[in-house]
Design a protein around this motif. Structure first.
Motif: not given
Length: 718
Positions: A588-615
């Motif tokens: 629910s944090s701002y980092a999580g919001v960003v993770g959700r936002t970038i998920e469409p960009v990183i989905r072709p790599l096989g990643y979800d929003w959780k991995i997006g936050i880690a990145l």
């Protein structure tokens, strides 16, 4: 009658304080002439590193107390063989010495000369003399000259040159006191002349003198040679020179060659009455015999790689203890503060500021150890041999012989590795080395590799001793090295530089290192990292903490309530409950919001929003990936690799299939192999290049390369 007279009151006028005169003294000399040792002796720790105006070349300055009432500013200029520069580093010398109107123009120039090779060193000195700059000749390494049987008649040399000649041994501090006495005197330029300007050039040079207000014919000649490189000239001045030189049939290269021959002729005549050689040099013979082994076409490389291996092991082994102490000290300080205080500001201080500061200080032991070894290799004279051996190989890829040290040390940490590229004189080679060094797999990637390899690579053995997981780990290092050298080859064709890379290398005799210089090098490099790169690292750490600790609206508090309800329903322990709360709040944090936002960009790599936050969070440092994964999957003890492995293996995707497949695992490994996930490295690249252009280009290139290679890996293995 008594007459009383009174004096009118005189108003007290505050007089402006008169700033004491601080003479500017420039140190100049050939490489390996002892200039750095002299600079350290004169300034000690009272020195700083800046940069020359308009260029990315270091300007080392310091202050020397000549008398109790007189302090001088010492400027350490880059080493050069003549006033006809071959590199960007040398070019700053002519910018400084050819502009008498500059505020940086020196009042005095001290020329360091190797007494054992006086003929070569006097070429530069003779050019400075003809510029009519007040000069002193610091005749260094007189002890080495005596051992070689070289006898120099100091009074006769003084008469020939017309300037003070100070015999000295800068490494041991001999002659420093006499030099300081001379530096306090008001010296006039010598009337001696080493080179007579050709008569056919004098009409044109008269016009140069008149246009620029010069009173020195040789300086006017230097303007004609270097007008395209002199930053203080205007565009109309450059155009005027183009026209004048074309009319005068001015051939710069030919004139430079003729001048050099004429100067050496004059120097040879002078030295016939000043220098005599009585015996052969034992040290030089010993160095030559040693070079037959250390620069051998087979054994030389084996010895060098053995030394690099030992340095690499020392960086890991020796640095681990102080790094652990720093880590424990930062953790203890955080615990102490959190036990006695509470609140958002305390969290910001402990998890943002102090944690960011710890991320700076923990690199200091590695930096200190690496530069201690580099300084020792340079002081002993071995580094010159390394450059000679590796230059031919590395040049094919657009690198330099000295690029080997940064590339190898990049396996430990890119931060000190980038700093070690300072030993590369050529600007283009240095920039390419700095650019590609982060592609080497550093120690911060090891936690990421360890978790992912354990997750997707089975523990199998081949031939009874070849471990499959070990082979995968080794292949990642090999891929990183290949990426570095081929990126260098690509950059070699793209990057344009006016300077050409020349291989001019003098082999100094082997000698014991001057430990004071080694110590000063360690202190200087450590301070530069802590105070320059540290500011950026701490700032970014604070920003990332805020993004991960706060969320929009009341989502953050609602996430906590949802986590508590789930914990009660599942009957979780206290530790599991806290981890679940952290996971929900991170989402629910701002980092999580960003993770959700970038998920469409990183989905072709096989990643979800959780991995997006880690990145996102691991941008501060790659090893943060493991901690973020631990938090977001509610694992608990992040150091427990087996726990992380079990939890990630149990993670399911939307279809109920295992989420961390070999395709996703290798895609993540490849991404972290290529990506610039290290704000520390970006900060130090900014500091080394004096520009944001290079770190931003590095970030875009490596991120793009990481994305493309991770995409290919995921698509192929899927």
């Amino acid at each position: 009658m008594t007459v009383v007279t009174t004096q009118p009151e005189v108003p007290q006028v505050e007089r402006p304080s008169v700033q004491p005169f601080v003479p500017k003294i420039a140190l100049i000399g050939n490489p390996n002439s002892g200039k750095t040792s002299l600079f350290n002796q004169l300034t000690g720790l009272n020195q700083k590193v800046g940069n020359f105006p308009g260029v990315t070349v270091d300007k080392k300055t310091g202050y020397s107390q000549l008398t109790p009432k007189l302090k001088a500013q010492i400027i350490d200029l880059p080493g050069t063989y003549s006033l006809y520069p071959k590199s960007l580093d040398e070019r700053v010398i002519i910018d400084l010495l050819y502009d008498p109107a500059s505020k940086h123009y020196p009042d005095l120039v001290i020329v360091t000369a190797d007494a054992s090779n006086l003929k070569r060193n006097l070429l530069l000195f003779s050019q400075l003399v003809d510029l009519r700059i007040p000069s002193v000749l610091a005749l260094n390494m007189v002890d080495v000259a005596e051992q070689e049987g070289v006898k120099i008649d100091i009074p006769a040399l003084h008469r020939e040159l017309g300037v003070p000649v100070i015999p000295m041994n800068a490494r041991k501090g001999v002659g420093i006191a006499a030099l300081k006495i001379v530096m306090t005197q008001q010296l006039e330029p010598t009337k001696a002349t080493f080179y007579e300007v050709p008569a056919e050039l004098k009409p044109m040079l008269q016009q140069v003198k008149a246009r620029f207000g010069l009173n020195n014919e040789y300086l006017a000649l230097q303007y004609a040679h270097h007008y395209k490189s002199l930053k203080f000239l205007k565009e109309e001045d450059v155009a005027w020179f183009d026209e004048q030189l074309q009319q005068s049939d001015f051939h710069s290269i030919t004139l430079q060659a003729n001048e050099t021959v004429a100067r050496y002729t004059r120097i040879n005549e002078m030295l016939l009455d000043v220098v005599r050689v009585e015996k052969a040099d034992k040290d030089e013979k010993f160095s030559n015999r040693l070079d037959q082994i250390l620069t051998h076409k087979i054994f030389g490389y084996l010895i060098f790689f053995t030394i690099l291996f030992l340095i690499f092991q020392a960086i890991f082994a020796w640095a681990s203890y102080p790094m652990d102490l720093i880590d424990q000290g930062i953790a203890s300080l955080n615990s102490l503060i959190q036990e006695n205080f509470e609140g958002p500001l305390v969290n910001l201080l402990t998890e943002g500021v102090i944690a960011g500061l710890g991320g700076v200080l923990i690199f200091v032991p590695q930096i200190a150890i690496l530069f201690a070894f580099i300084a020792i290799l340079e002081e002993t004279g071995y580094m010159a041999r390394v450059t000679f051996m590796m230059d031919k190989i590395m040049r094919k890829f657009g690198l330099n012989g000295k690029s080997v040290v940064p590339l190898i040390s990049g396996v430990a940490c890119a931060v000190p590795a980038v700093m070690s590229a300072r030993t590369i004189e050529n600007w283009k080679d240095r920039m390419i080395t700095i650019f590609v060094t982060p592609l080497m797999s550093c120690s911060a990637r090891i936690p990421v590799y360890t978790v992912l390899i354990a997750l997707v690579v089975p523990e199998k053995y081949y031939l009874g001793f070849l471990n499959l997981q070990g082979l995968v780990l080794m292949s990642l290092y090999v891929i990183g090295f290949l990426a570095a050298i081929f990126s260098a080859l690509l950059l070699k064709t793209i990057l344009k530089a006016r300077e050409r890379s020349y291989f001019i290398m003098e082999f100094p005799v082997y000698k014991m290192p001057r430990w004071k210089n080694v110590g000063l090098t360690i202190v200087e490099k450590s301070k530069a990292f802590v105070f320059e790169a540290g500011k950026v690292i701490v700032a970014v750490s604070i920003i990332l903490w805020v993004m991960a600790s706060y969320g929009p609206g009341d989502n953050f508090e609602q996430a906590r309530e949802r986590a508590l309800e789930e914990a009660q329903a599942q009957n979780l322990t206290e530790v599991q409950t806290e981890n679940l709360i952290a996971s929900h709040q991170l989402e629910s944090s701002y980092a999580g919001v960003v993770g959700r936002t970038i998920e469409p960009v990183i989905r072709p790599l096989g990643y979800d929003w959780k991995i997006g936050i880690a990145l996102l969070t691991s941008f501060a440092a790659r090893e943060v990936f493991v901690g973020t994964i631990s938090t977001i999957y509610s694992i608990g003890e992040e150091e427990n690799v087996s726990t992380i492995k079990d939890k990630l293996m149990a993670e399911k995707d939307a279809n109920g299939d295992p989420f961390f497949t070999p395709a996703r695992g290798f895609s993540l490994m490849i991404f972290y192999l290529f990506a610039m996930q290290c704000v520390s490295t970006l900060a130090i690249v900014r500091r080394e290049t004096k520009s944001w252009t290079w770190p931003l280009a590095q970030l875009l290139y490596m991120s793009g390369l990481a994305y493309v290679m991770a995409f290919i890996t995921y698509q192929v293995l899927s």
